[in-house]
Design an enzyme around this catalytic site. Structure first.
Site, PDB file in Angstrom:
ATOM      1  N   THR A 130      -3.388   9.109  -2.875  1.00 32.16           N
ATOM      2  CA  THR A 130      -1.775   9.114  -2.768  1.00 32.16           C
ATOM      3  C   THR A 130      -0.974   7.996  -3.503  1.00 32.16           C
ATOM      4  O   THR A 130      -0.323   8.078  -4.115  1.00 32.16           O
ATOM      5  CB  THR A 130      -1.369   9.334  -1.256  1.00 32.16           C
ATOM      6  OG1 THR A 130      -2.072  10.545  -0.858  1.00 32.16           O
ATOM      7  CG2 THR A 130       0.005   9.571  -1.142  1.00 32.16           C
ATOM      8  N   GLY A 131      -1.719   6.705  -2.909  1.00 29.22           N
ATOM      9  CA  GLY A 131      -1.132   5.562  -3.369  1.00 29.22           C
ATOM     10  C   GLY A 131      -1.321   5.316  -4.987  1.00 29.22           C
ATOM     11  O   GLY A 131      -0.075   5.364  -5.851  1.00 29.22           O
ATOM     12  N   TRP A 135      -1.850   7.810  -7.112  1.00 24.07           N
ATOM     13  CA  TRP A 135      -0.817   8.918  -7.805  1.00 24.07           C
ATOM     14  C   TRP A 135       0.519   8.412  -8.287  1.00 24.07           C
ATOM     15  O   TRP A 135       0.769   8.604  -9.338  1.00 24.07           O
ATOM     16  CB  TRP A 135      -0.537  10.012  -6.841  1.00 24.07           C
ATOM     17  CG  TRP A 135      -0.189  11.084  -7.524  1.00 24.07           C
ATOM     18  CD1 TRP A 135      -0.392  12.194  -8.028  1.00 24.07           C
ATOM     19  CD2 TRP A 135       1.277  11.376  -7.432  1.00 24.07           C
ATOM     20  NE1 TRP A 135       0.374  13.014  -8.413  1.00 24.07           N
ATOM     21  CE2 TRP A 135       1.693  12.845  -8.058  1.00 24.07           C
ATOM     22  CE3 TRP A 135       2.422  10.873  -6.784  1.00 24.07           C
ATOM     23  CZ2 TRP A 135       2.939  13.463  -8.280  1.00 24.07           C
ATOM     24  CZ3 TRP A 135       3.808  11.441  -7.201  1.00 24.07           C
ATOM     25  CH2 TRP A 135       3.930  12.577  -7.721  1.00 24.07           C
ATOM     26  N   HIS A 136       0.833   7.481  -7.614  1.00 27.30           N
ATOM     27  CA  HIS A 136       2.331   6.886  -7.664  1.00 27.30           C
ATOM     28  C   HIS A 136       2.258   6.043  -9.007  1.00 27.30           C
ATOM     29  O   HIS A 136       3.667   5.708  -9.336  1.00 27.30           O
ATOM     30  CB  HIS A 136       2.903   5.902  -6.608  1.00 27.30           C
ATOM     31  CG  HIS A 136       3.160   7.231  -5.524  1.00 27.30           C
ATOM     32  ND1 HIS A 136       2.336   7.697  -4.409  1.00 27.30           N
ATOM     33  CD2 HIS A 136       4.322   7.692  -5.191  1.00 27.30           C
ATOM     34  CE1 HIS A 136       3.143   8.535  -3.806  1.00 27.30           C
ATOM     35  NE2 HIS A 136       4.397   8.573  -4.226  1.00 27.30           N
ATOM     36  N   GLY A 137       1.218   5.455  -9.423  1.00 30.31           N
ATOM     37  CA  GLY A 137       1.414   4.702 -10.469  1.00 30.31           C
ATOM     38  C   GLY A 137      -0.132   4.198 -10.829  1.00 30.31           C
ATOM     39  O   GLY A 137      -0.731   3.958 -10.030  1.00 30.31           O
TER      40      GLY A 137
END
Lengths: 466, 371
Positions: free
Chosen positions: A316-317, A319-321
């Site tokens: 998830t982390g 995925w943000h960048g």
């Protein structure tokens, strides 16, 4: 193209909507597909080809699964092709630079970083399109035989660049038939205009404050300025992201679609776990369905549950960048969630609501520091200044910030709780013409948003400097 | 239901009328306040699509020609003002004046600029050098400026600069300027001719000339509807327009800019344009020369300057046979090398404080020639 720019609102949108409403139903999906392509290629004139390719492969993977319905191996092969293709697109275009830099850093090699520009929205459309092949493989949905309908699902302009992550299952029925009437369009306009105001009037304004503070020297940052800065960012990212989701949902309604809700007043949460059930809900849902549950979720004992949570949160982390601080940010949440689940499960229920709310907000705010500031040393420096490491509580610049932004910050914080809207709903049941008042409010909000958008490009010439 | 239909109609009217007027309405080709040529409708070609210049061109076209653009901006400024953000593009309203804020001083740049000036003085030990930074309106209104604006002190900045000078005489006319009722334009960042006159009087004692009394001039108000740069930045309609005054004598001057020779230091043409301050000397020139034919003292002055000098030069020209103005902002390296400071009796550096503190081109001064 983004929703909050004049060319979208006053060129693309009116033309697309007029064509969309004018054509008979059987052509509407084709209009969605074509306008979606135009919308996407406006920002990515070359990469649009990648998106078309990805759409085509997922469509064909679906057809293959359908054709070899009784051959599990063939079905699996089609799924694997689709998943590998989507993940490779992400791998190449989003993560290759970061991986090469890390590899070079660790092993002292000098592999050339191709520095590929990131195709807009790639994290959204690959996830959306994967939801189709995975669900089809699981036999949760039935195949889409029409390429146009499938392509309309992937490319339709409301959700392609910034979510919500609409799964095929969410709108499969509406792709076949949907009701487009004054009621739906009118509701869509309301939601769109509210989203526009959130983005343009609130997020952009408090964002300016954070941009200023972020650029300052953290070792000399007064504590109050640091707090004001990070609170501004906390509000900015919520209003920006949820505003954009609202605009997408509103546009979806105007086209006859009901997209899933993406935010549910997350800053009201009483635990961090609850925060993540109310923040970017379609992403959390996606990871739950397609990563956490397949890994076994929480059914195989404590150790495996912890492993699964850490995997999901690291992903998830990231995925943000494509930067390690996002991975740290994700793992930070993974650890908090594990602690909430296994260690403090009982403790956390005891204190009064306001205490657990402050605890949650505090954790989230610290999370945003990790999210926004990319180097761990600078993150520590910033957190340090929040707790007075500079030895100053405030200075005249703090005063300046308060004078310029206090009003906006208060409005933003109050709106973020959702109470004003609830209150309005109560009042509007009791008074006449409440609908008309809504229209007036929306019109004012839209006018103000336009004024702010126009001014963003006002660039007075300073002959002073010549 | 009626309201819903009304909402839909209203929304579509807005998103249709705005582009209709923007695309098909009457269009300006230049923007007065932004002083720029407005974007033309971009041409769609394969290349302009591929490299996005078409998309960027559309965005520019749309924002430049947005219907009622300035009204929307004024509306936004009014909202911002109401919620406490009363500084617009670095400009605040104080006592009916628009005042530019001065902060975030770049000391490295200042050090570099003054070092360049010191070097020039070193090359020309026999020429008198004078450094006269002019504080802007913020300094005059310093007591009325709210603390929350968090501005820096121009007086302190001037002292900082003076501390760095080697063998260059520091001239501070801040107090003299402050004595005027109308020291700065309300809508423009320049000082008024009154202030320039005060500075001129002060310079008389330092440069050894006897300044003319005001009575020796015929004063003329050349315009009363000047709306300057600070108006452009804020579009604030509440501020009264400015008037520009000029002080004439019968002395005949010539102004030489490149190969052009003019017989006046004043340019009436600009009074009908927006940029009315260019009435003085016709604006800024890289290098120009003013000659006073009726004087025979042979005194020559070199002024290294920004636009603040333009309205004081007509006074100074009464006392020098020749004044050369060098504006490093408009000079190339090769041009500035053609000037030789040793040919002058006096070298005056005249910049406004805000401009000087952020002037990237001032270092060119170092390349002015010497002995």
């Amino acid at each position: 193209m983004v929703f909050s720019e004049p060319v979208f609102m006053f060129m693309f949108l009116p033309v697309s909507l007029l064509i969309y409403y004018a054509v008979p139903f059987r052509f509407k999906n084709a209009v969605l597909f074509l306008t979606g392509l135009l919308f996407y290629s406006w920002g990515e004139p070359i990469y649009v080809l990648i998106m078309i390719l990805s759409t085509l492969i997922d469509y064909l993977a679906g057809r293959t699964m359908y054709k070899f319905d009784s051959n599990e191996k063939a079905r699996k092969a089609a799924l694997i092709v689709s998943v590998i293709m989507n993940l490779s697109l992400l791998g190449v275009f989003k993560y290759s630079g970061m991986m090469i830099d890390t590899f070079n850093g660790v092993f002292g090699t000098s592999i050339i970083n191709p520095n590929l520009p990131l195709p807009i929205g790639i994290s959204f459309f690959t996830f959306q399109s994967m939801s189709y092949t995975i669900d089809l493989y699981r036999r949760n949905i039935s195949v889409q035989k029409s390429f146009v309908k499938f392509a309309a699902f992937v490319t339709m302009f409301p959700q392609i660049v910034a979510g919500p992550i609409v799964r095929y299952d969410d709108i499969s029925k509406e792709l076949e038939s949907r009701k487009i009437d004054f009621e739906a369009i009118s509701n869509g306009i309301s939601v769109f205009v509210c989203g526009l105001c959130k983005k343009v009037l609130i997020a952009n304004s408090v964002g300016e404050l954070w941009t200023n503070v972020k650029a300052m020297d953290y070792s000399a940052l007064p504590a109050a300025t640091a707090w004001l800065g990070i609170i501004a960012f906390t509000l900015q990212i919520y209003f920006d992201f949820s505003g954009y989701s609202d605009m997408a949902i509103g546009l979806g309604k105007m086209l006859g679609f009901n997209f899933p809700q993406n935010f549910d007043y997350p800053y009201n949460s009483k635990t961090v776990s609850e925060f993540w059930r109310r923040w970017h809900m379609t992403l959390g849902g996606w990871f739950k369905s397609y990563v956490y549950f397949p890994l076994g979720g929480s059914r195989n004992g404590k150790a495996k549950t912890i492993r699964n949570l850490l995997i999901v949160w690291a992903l998830t982390g990231i995925w943000h960048g494509a930067s390690w601080n996002f991975a740290i940010w994700g793992i930070y949440y993974g650890i908090i969630l594990i602690l909430e689940k296994f260690v403090f499960a009982n403790v956390i229920k005891k204190p009064p609501d306001f205490v657990t709310r402050i605890y949650t907000l505090f954790m989230v705010v610290i999370g945003w520091v990790i999210f926004e500031i990319s180097s761990p040393a600078a993150e520590l420096g910033f957190v340090g200044s929040m707790f007075g490491s500079s030895g100053m509580l405030s200075d005249t610049n703090t005063l300046n910030i308060l004078h310029n932004y206090l009003f906006t910050l208060i409005i933003a914080a109050v709106v973020a709780t959702g109470h004003p809207l609830k209150l309005w709903k109560k009042i509007s049941e009791k008074i006449r013409f409440s609908d008309a008042l809504c229209v007036v409010g929306e019109a004012a909000g839209m006018a103000a948003s336009i004024a702010y958008l126009v001014d963003a490009t006002y660039n007075p010439f300073l002959y002073f400097n010549f | 239901m009626k309201t819903k239909v009304f909402r839909v109609i209203l929304f579509f009217l807005v998103i249709l009328i705005i582009p209709a007027f923007t695309l098909f309405g009457e269009k300006e080709t230049v923007s007065y306040n932004e002083n720029k040529t407005l974007a033309e409708f971009p041409k769609l070609t394969f290349d302009s699509w591929k490299n996005r210049s078409f998309m960027n061109g559309m965005a520019d076209f749309f924002s430049d020609h947005f219907v009622l653009r300035e009204s929307f901006i004024k509306a936004k400024n009014a909202i911002e003002n109401a919620i406490g953000k009363n500084e617009i593009n670095g400009v605040v309203e104080i006592n009916g004046y628009l005042v530019q804020t001065f902060r975030d001083i770049n000391y490295n740049l200042t050090d570099r600029n003054i070092a360049a000036l010191n070097k020039l003085k070193e090359k020309n030990p026999d020429t008198n050098f004078y450094f006269m930074p002019i504080a802007t309106a913020q300094e005059i209104f310093r007591n009325d400026i709210p603390r929350y604006l968090d501005v820096d002190s121009e007086a302190e900045y001037i002292s900082y600069c003076f501390g760095k000078l080697n063998n260059i005489e520091a001239v501070d006319v801040t107090d003299k300027i402050a004595e005027n009722n109308y020291a700065f334009y309300r809508t423009d960042h320049h000082w008024t001719t009154e202030s320039a006159y005060s500075a001129y009087r002060a310079l008389g004692g330092i440069l050894n000339f006897i300044p003319l009394e005001k009575t020796e001039f015929t004063s003329e108000t050349v315009t009363e509807d000047f709306k300057g740069t600070l108006y452009s930045k804020t579009l604030n309609e509440n501020i009264e327009s400015d008037s520009i005054t000029a002080y004439h004598t019968n002395t005949e001057f010539t102004l030489t800019v490149k190969d052009e020779i003019y017989n006046s230091l004043y340019f009436d043409d600009f009074l009908t344009k927006k940029d009315k301050y260019s009435y003085f000397l016709g604006g800024n020139h890289g290098i120009c020369k003013i000659e006073n034919k009726s004087l025979e003292n042979g005194k020559k002055m070199l002024i290294i300057k920004d636009s603040y000098a333009n309205c004081i030069v007509p006074f100074l020209a009464e006392h020098y046979s020749e004044i050369t103005l060098v504006d490093p902002r408009y000079c190339s390296h090769t041009q500035i090398k053609t000037v030789n400071a040793s040919e002058y009796d006096d070298v005056l550096v005249l910049f406004n404080v805000s401009g000087f503190s952020s002037e990237q081109n001032f270092v060119l001064t170092e390349f002015i020639g010497g002995k």
